[in-house]
Write a protein that holds these residues in place. Structure first.
Motif, PDB file in Angstrom:
ATOM      1  N   THR A 148      31.989 104.801  23.205  1.00  0.00           N
ATOM      2  CA  THR A 148      31.242 103.649  23.731  1.00  0.00           C
ATOM      3  C   THR A 148      30.347 103.005  22.669  1.00  0.00           C
ATOM      4  O   THR A 148      29.859 101.890  22.857  1.00  0.00           O
ATOM      5  CB  THR A 148      30.350 104.089  24.907  1.00  0.00           C
ATOM      6  OG1 THR A 148      29.691 105.293  24.516  1.00  0.00           O
ATOM      7  CG2 THR A 148      31.154 104.298  26.165  1.00  0.00           C
ATOM      8  N   ASP A 149      30.098 103.734  21.565  1.00  0.00           N
ATOM      9  CA  ASP A 149      29.216 103.185  20.522  1.00  0.00           C
ATOM     10  C   ASP A 149      29.977 102.590  19.348  1.00  0.00           C
ATOM     11  O   ASP A 149      29.363 102.017  18.438  1.00  0.00           O
ATOM     12  CB  ASP A 149      28.306 104.296  19.974  1.00  0.00           C
ATOM     13  CG  ASP A 149      27.203 104.644  20.947  1.00  0.00           C
ATOM     14  OD1 ASP A 149      27.118 103.972  21.996  1.00  0.00           O
ATOM     15  OD2 ASP A 149      26.440 105.580  20.659  1.00  0.00           O
ATOM     16  N   LEU A 150      31.313 102.727  19.368  1.00  0.00           N
ATOM     17  CA  LEU A 150      32.074 102.334  18.175  1.00  0.00           C
ATOM     18  C   LEU A 150      31.956 100.848  17.848  1.00  0.00           C
ATOM     19  O   LEU A 150      32.050 100.456  16.682  1.00  0.00           O
ATOM     20  CB  LEU A 150      33.553 102.716  18.326  1.00  0.00           C
ATOM     21  CG  LEU A 150      33.818 104.226  18.246  1.00  0.00           C
ATOM     22  CD1 LEU A 150      35.293 104.530  18.418  1.00  0.00           C
ATOM     23  CD2 LEU A 150      33.298 104.825  16.943  1.00  0.00           C
ATOM     24  N   GLU A 151      31.725 100.013  18.860  1.00  0.00           N
ATOM     25  CA  GLU A 151      31.578  98.577  18.605  1.00  0.00           C
ATOM     26  C   GLU A 151      30.118  98.275  18.261  1.00  0.00           C
ATOM     27  O   GLU A 151      29.815  97.506  17.352  1.00  0.00           O
ATOM     28  CB  GLU A 151      32.011  97.829  19.852  1.00  0.00           C
ATOM     29  CG  GLU A 151      32.561  96.453  19.536  1.00  0.00           C
ATOM     30  CD  GLU A 151      32.688  95.628  20.797  1.00  0.00           C
ATOM     31  OE1 GLU A 151      33.353  96.103  21.742  1.00  0.00           O
ATOM     32  OE2 GLU A 151      32.084  94.533  20.840  1.00  0.00           O
ATOM     33  N   LEU A 152      29.243  98.930  19.022  1.00  0.00           N
ATOM     34  CA  LEU A 152      27.806  98.690  18.894  1.00  0.00           C
ATOM     35  C   LEU A 152      27.267  98.909  17.476  1.00  0.00           C
ATOM     36  O   LEU A 152      26.424  98.159  16.987  1.00  0.00           O
ATOM     37  CB  LEU A 152      27.116  99.657  19.869  1.00  0.00           C
ATOM     38  CG  LEU A 152      25.614  99.684  19.886  1.00  0.00           C
ATOM     39  CD1 LEU A 152      25.140  98.889  21.094  1.00  0.00           C
ATOM     40  CD2 LEU A 152      25.088 101.102  19.945  1.00  0.00           C
ATOM     41  N   ILE A 153      27.811  99.950  16.786  1.00  0.00           N
ATOM     42  CA  ILE A 153      27.249 100.277  15.469  1.00  0.00           C
ATOM     43  C   ILE A 153      27.496  99.197  14.422  1.00  0.00           C
ATOM     44  O   ILE A 153      26.910  99.234  13.349  1.00  0.00           O
ATOM     45  CB  ILE A 153      27.760 101.645  14.952  1.00  0.00           C
ATOM     46  CG1 ILE A 153      29.289 101.662  14.938  1.00  0.00           C
ATOM     47  CG2 ILE A 153      27.195 102.786  15.781  1.00  0.00           C
ATOM     48  CD1 ILE A 153      29.860 102.930  14.308  1.00  0.00           C
ATOM     49  N   PHE A 154      28.362  98.205  14.751  1.00  0.00           N
ATOM     50  CA  PHE A 154      28.565  97.101  13.809  1.00  0.00           C
ATOM     51  C   PHE A 154      27.617  95.932  14.107  1.00  0.00           C
ATOM     52  O   PHE A 154      27.720  94.881  13.504  1.00  0.00           O
ATOM     53  CB  PHE A 154      30.029  96.636  13.846  1.00  0.00           C
ATOM     54  CG  PHE A 154      30.965  97.610  13.174  1.00  0.00           C
ATOM     55  CD1 PHE A 154      31.122  97.620  11.797  1.00  0.00           C
ATOM     56  CD2 PHE A 154      31.653  98.559  13.921  1.00  0.00           C
ATOM     57  CE1 PHE A 154      31.964  98.532  11.170  1.00  0.00           C
ATOM     58  CE2 PHE A 154      32.505  99.472  13.314  1.00  0.00           C
ATOM     59  CZ  PHE A 154      32.655  99.467  11.935  1.00  0.00           C
ATOM     60  N   HIS A 155      26.707  96.124  15.081  1.00  0.00           N
ATOM     61  CA  HIS A 155      25.721  95.075  15.384  1.00  0.00           C
ATOM     62  C   HIS A 155      24.419  95.405  14.653  1.00  0.00           C
ATOM     63  O   HIS A 155      24.010  96.569  14.635  1.00  0.00           O
ATOM     64  CB  HIS A 155      25.442  95.022  16.891  1.00  0.00           C
ATOM     65  CG  HIS A 155      26.612  94.552  17.690  1.00  0.00           C
ATOM     66  ND1 HIS A 155      26.504  94.141  18.984  1.00  0.00           N
ATOM     67  CD2 HIS A 155      27.922  94.418  17.365  1.00  0.00           C
ATOM     68  CE1 HIS A 155      27.702  93.786  19.428  1.00  0.00           C
ATOM     69  NE2 HIS A 155      28.571  93.951  18.465  1.00  0.00           N
ATOM     70  N   PRO A 156      23.764  94.366  14.060  1.00  0.00           N
ATOM     71  CA  PRO A 156      22.540  94.625  13.294  1.00  0.00           C
ATOM     72  C   PRO A 156      21.490  95.401  14.085  1.00  0.00           C
ATOM     73  O   PRO A 156      21.258  95.108  15.261  1.00  0.00           O
ATOM     74  CB  PRO A 156      22.031  93.228  12.944  1.00  0.00           C
ATOM     75  CG  PRO A 156      23.214  92.347  13.033  1.00  0.00           C
ATOM     76  CD  PRO A 156      24.134  92.953  14.045  1.00  0.00           C
ATOM     77  N   PHE A 157      20.906  96.363  13.429  1.00  0.00           N
ATOM     78  CA  PHE A 157      19.795  97.187  13.936  1.00  0.00           C
ATOM     79  C   PHE A 157      20.198  98.113  15.086  1.00  0.00           C
ATOM     80  O   PHE A 157      19.333  98.700  15.724  1.00  0.00           O
ATOM     81  CB  PHE A 157      18.589  96.327  14.357  1.00  0.00           C
ATOM     82  CG  PHE A 157      18.105  95.447  13.249  1.00  0.00           C
ATOM     83  CD1 PHE A 157      17.426  95.995  12.163  1.00  0.00           C
ATOM     84  CD2 PHE A 157      18.361  94.089  13.247  1.00  0.00           C
ATOM     85  CE1 PHE A 157      17.008  95.202  11.107  1.00  0.00           C
ATOM     86  CE2 PHE A 157      17.951  93.282  12.199  1.00  0.00           C
ATOM     87  CZ  PHE A 157      17.269  93.839  11.128  1.00  0.00           C
ATOM     88  N   GLU A 158      21.490  98.232  15.381  1.00  0.00           N
ATOM     89  CA  GLU A 158      21.920  99.153  16.434  1.00  0.00           C
ATOM     90  C   GLU A 158      22.371 100.447  15.794  1.00  0.00           C
ATOM     91  O   GLU A 158      23.025 100.450  14.768  1.00  0.00           O
ATOM     92  CB  GLU A 158      23.102  98.560  17.236  1.00  0.00           C
ATOM     93  CG  GLU A 158      22.783  97.303  18.001  1.00  0.00           C
ATOM     94  CD  GLU A 158      21.939  97.566  19.238  1.00  0.00           C
ATOM     95  OE1 GLU A 158      21.657  98.738  19.534  1.00  0.00           O
ATOM     96  OE2 GLU A 158      21.568  96.578  19.892  1.00  0.00           O
ATOM     97  N   GLY A 200      17.450 105.814   8.911  1.00  0.00           N
ATOM     98  CA  GLY A 200      18.453 104.743   8.971  1.00  0.00           C
ATOM     99  C   GLY A 200      17.890 103.546   9.716  1.00  0.00           C
ATOM    100  O   GLY A 200      16.915 103.663  10.461  1.00  0.00           O
ATOM    101  N   SER A 201      18.518 102.406   9.483  1.00  0.00           N
ATOM    102  CA  SER A 201      17.989 101.191  10.104  1.00  0.00           C
ATOM    103  C   SER A 201      19.035 100.424  10.906  1.00  0.00           C
ATOM    104  O   SER A 201      18.718  99.478  11.607  1.00  0.00           O
ATOM    105  CB  SER A 201      17.450 100.277   9.012  1.00  0.00           C
ATOM    106  OG  SER A 201      18.500 100.066   8.090  1.00  0.00           O
ATOM    107  N   GLY A 202      20.308 100.802  10.758  1.00  0.00           N
ATOM    108  CA  GLY A 202      21.358 100.096  11.505  1.00  0.00           C
ATOM    109  C   GLY A 202      21.752  98.764  10.896  1.00  0.00           C
ATOM    110  O   GLY A 202      22.287  97.912  11.588  1.00  0.00           O
ATOM    111  N   ILE A 203      21.513  98.603   9.594  1.00  0.00           N
ATOM    112  CA  ILE A 203      21.923  97.331   8.972  1.00  0.00           C
ATOM    113  C   ILE A 203      23.170  97.522   8.108  1.00  0.00           C
ATOM    114  O   ILE A 203      23.943  96.590   7.911  1.00  0.00           O
ATOM    115  CB  ILE A 203      20.808  96.755   8.070  1.00  0.00           C
ATOM    116  CG1 ILE A 203      19.541  96.576   8.868  1.00  0.00           C
ATOM    117  CG2 ILE A 203      21.211  95.400   7.501  1.00  0.00           C
ATOM    118  CD1 ILE A 203      18.451  95.969   8.065  1.00  0.00           C
TER     119      ILE A 203
END
Ligand code: ADP
Length: 397
Positions: A336-346, A357-360
Motif C-alpha cells: 500500500t506504500d509503494l506508490e506513496l513513497i514517490f510523493h515528496p515528504f512521504e 530521512g525526509s522523504g525527498i
C-alpha cells in the motif's frame, strides 16, 4: 438552369396528367412535404396530407375555408407576404417562428409563390413549408452546449493558470530559501570541520562527539537543501540534462565505492552482481544517474537488517534499454506504500522513526529519471527486502 426550369413531368403521357381525381388524391396523400394551394381569396384548393398533419388540421374540413379562418392569430407580416405573393412575387425564408396556440413556437422553413390561370392572371398562391422545430432545438441545444463547454474550458484554464502560478511561487520560494540556508550552513560546517581537524584545538571526548554531531546533522541538512533545490528547479522547468555516453562499468564501481564506507559501518555487504558485457555504454546524464543510484544504494543500506546485504544488478531489456536494479535484504515496504513513497515528504507507513530521512530522495529520483527519459520502479516483499530499478537507454552507434 434554375431548378424551376427543369421539367419534372412528361407532357407526352396525357393519360396520367392528373386527368382524374384519384391521381391527385394519391399524390397529395403521399408527397412527404407540406404543400397548400390557395385561391386568390386565400381559400384552400388543395393540401397534402403532410400539411394537415404538420398543422394539426385532421379534425377540420379545410377545403374551401379561408387560411385566416384556420389560423386567426396569423401575424400581419405574413398577411403582407400573402398579398405580395398575390401580386406575383415569390418569397421564401429558411427559418421563421410561427406562434402556436399553446404559446410555444413552431419553426418553419417556407417558400411561397403565385400560381397562374390560363389567361396568365394570378389564380392564387402555393405554400411549401417544412417544420424545422426539432432541427432548430437541436441547433439551440448544440450552441448552448458549446457555450457551456467554452465557459467550463475557460474556468479550467483559469484554475490551471492559478495553480501553475502558485506552483511557480512555491518553487521560487523553496529555491530562494534553500540558497539563503546554504550560506550560513556552509559556515557552520566549515567552522566545525576546522575545529575537528585543527591540531591547535584540543578537544575533550565530549566536545569531539558534539562536533561530530554538528557535522553529521549539518551534512544531512546540506543534502536535504540540495535535494529541495533540485526538486524546485525541476518543477520550475529549470533543470538541464546533459546526455552523454557513460560507461556502465565505471558508473557502477564508482557508485559502489562511494557507499562502501557507509555499508561497512552498518555491517552491510555490498555485491556487484552485474554479469552483462561490462563495456556497454549508457546514453544518459552521468551526474544525475549517479545521484539516483547513490540514493537507491543509500536507502538499501539505511533500511536494511543487521548483517544484511545489498546487490547491484543489471540486465538488458532489449537492445535499447538496460535495467539497473538495487536490491536489499531489509524489512521491505508494504504494497500500500509503494506508490506513496514517490510523493515528496512521504515515508513508508512503518515510518522508520529511528532512521534519518525526509522523504525527498525517491520523488527527486523519479523526477530526474523522467527528465532523462528513464523509468523507475519498485517491488518489495515484507521481511524479505525491496528491489528498486531504473531503465536507462543504451548508447547505440
Ligand atoms: P528518505 O529515505 O529520506 O526518507 P526517500 O524518498 O529516499 O526518503 O524514501 C522514501 C521512503 O521510502 C523512506 O522513508 C522509506 O520509508 C521508504 N524506502 C525507500 N527505500 C527503501 C528500502 N530500500 N527499503 C525499505 N523502505 C524504503
Amino acid at each position: 438552369m434554375r431548378a424551376s426550369q427543369i421539367p419534372l413531368f412528361s407532357t407526352r403521357d396525357r393519360n396520367f396528367l392528373f386527368s382524374d381525381e384519384q391521381h391527385w388524391q394519391l399524390m397529395l396523400e403521399n408527397i412527404p412535404a407540406a404543400i397548400a394551394v390557395l385561391d386568390n381569396e386565400l381559400c384552400y384548393v388543395a393540401v397534402t396530407q403532410r400539411w394537415v398533419e404538420d398543422y394539426q388540421l385532421q379534425e377540420v374540413d379545410i377545403l374551401g375555408k379561408c387560411h385566416y379562418e384556420m389560423f386567426p392569430d396569423i401575424p400581419q407580416r405574413w398577411k403582407d407576404i400573402h398579398s405580395n405573393c398575390l401580386k406575383g412575387n415569390v418569397d421564401s425564408c429558411k427559418e421563421d417562428p410561427f406562434p402556436r396556440e399553446d404559446g410555444g413556437t413552431v419553426w418553419i422553413s417556407w417558400v411561397i409563390q403565385p400560381w397562374y390561370l390560363s389567361d396568365m392572371t394570378v389564380g392564387g398562391i402555393i405554400m411549401f413549408t417544412e417544420v424545422i422545430t426539432a432541427q432548430k432545438e437541436l441547433e439551440q441545444f448544440n450552441s448552448e452546449l458549446e457555450r457551456r463547454v467554452e465557459e467550463r474550458t475557460n474556468e479550467l484554464m483559469l484554475a490551471k493558470e492559478r495553480a501553475e502560478a502558485a506552483n511557480r511561487a512555491k518553487s521560487d520560494f523553496l529555491s530562494h530559501m534553500s540558497h539563503e540556508l546554504r550560506t550560513p550552513l556552509n559556515a557552520i560546517l566549515g567552522y566545525a570541520e576546522l575545529m575537528e581537524s585543527d591540531p591547535n584545538t584540543l578537544l575533550n571526548e565530549d566536545q569531539a562527539e558534539n562536533i561530530d554531531e554538528i557535522l553529521r546533522a549539518g551534512r544531512h541538512l546540506f543534502s536535504l537543501i540540495e535535494e529541495i533545490l533540485d526538486l524546485s528547479s525541476i518543477e520550475a522547468g529549470k533543470l538541464s540534462i546533459e546526455t552523454d555516453g557513460v560507461s556502465l562499468n565505471r558508473l557502477v564501481s564508482e557508485s559502489l565505492s562511494m557507499v562502501g564506507e557507509r555499508a561497512r559501518r552498518c555491517g552491510i555487504e555490498l555485491h556487484n552482481d552485474i554479469k552483462i558485457d561490462p563495456t556497454i555504454m549508457l546514453r544518459t546524464d552521468e551526474r544525475r544517474l549517479r545521484q539516483i543510484l547513490m540514493n537507491l544504494l543509500t536507502n538499501a543500506i539505511k533500511y536494511n537488517k543487521d548483517n544484511g546485504s545489498v546487490c547491484l544488478n543489471a540486465r538488458l531489456l532489449d537492445k535499447q534499454y538496460i535495467r539497473l536494479m538495487v536490491s536489499d535484504t531489509g524489512q521491505g515496504i508494504p504494497q500500500t506504500d509503494l506508490e506513496l513513497i514517490f510523493h515528496p515528504f512521504e515515508r513508508s507507513i512503518q515510518k522508520h522513526s529511528q532512521i534519518e530521512g525526509s522523504g525527498i530522495g525517491l520523488p527527486l529520483c523519479q523526477k530526474l529519471a523522467e527528465a532523462m527519459g528513464c523509468t523507475m520502479g519498485v517491488r518489495s516483499e515484507l521481511d524479505k527486502g525491496s528491489e528498486f530499478w531504473i531503465d536507462v537507454p543504451v548508447l547505440t552507434d
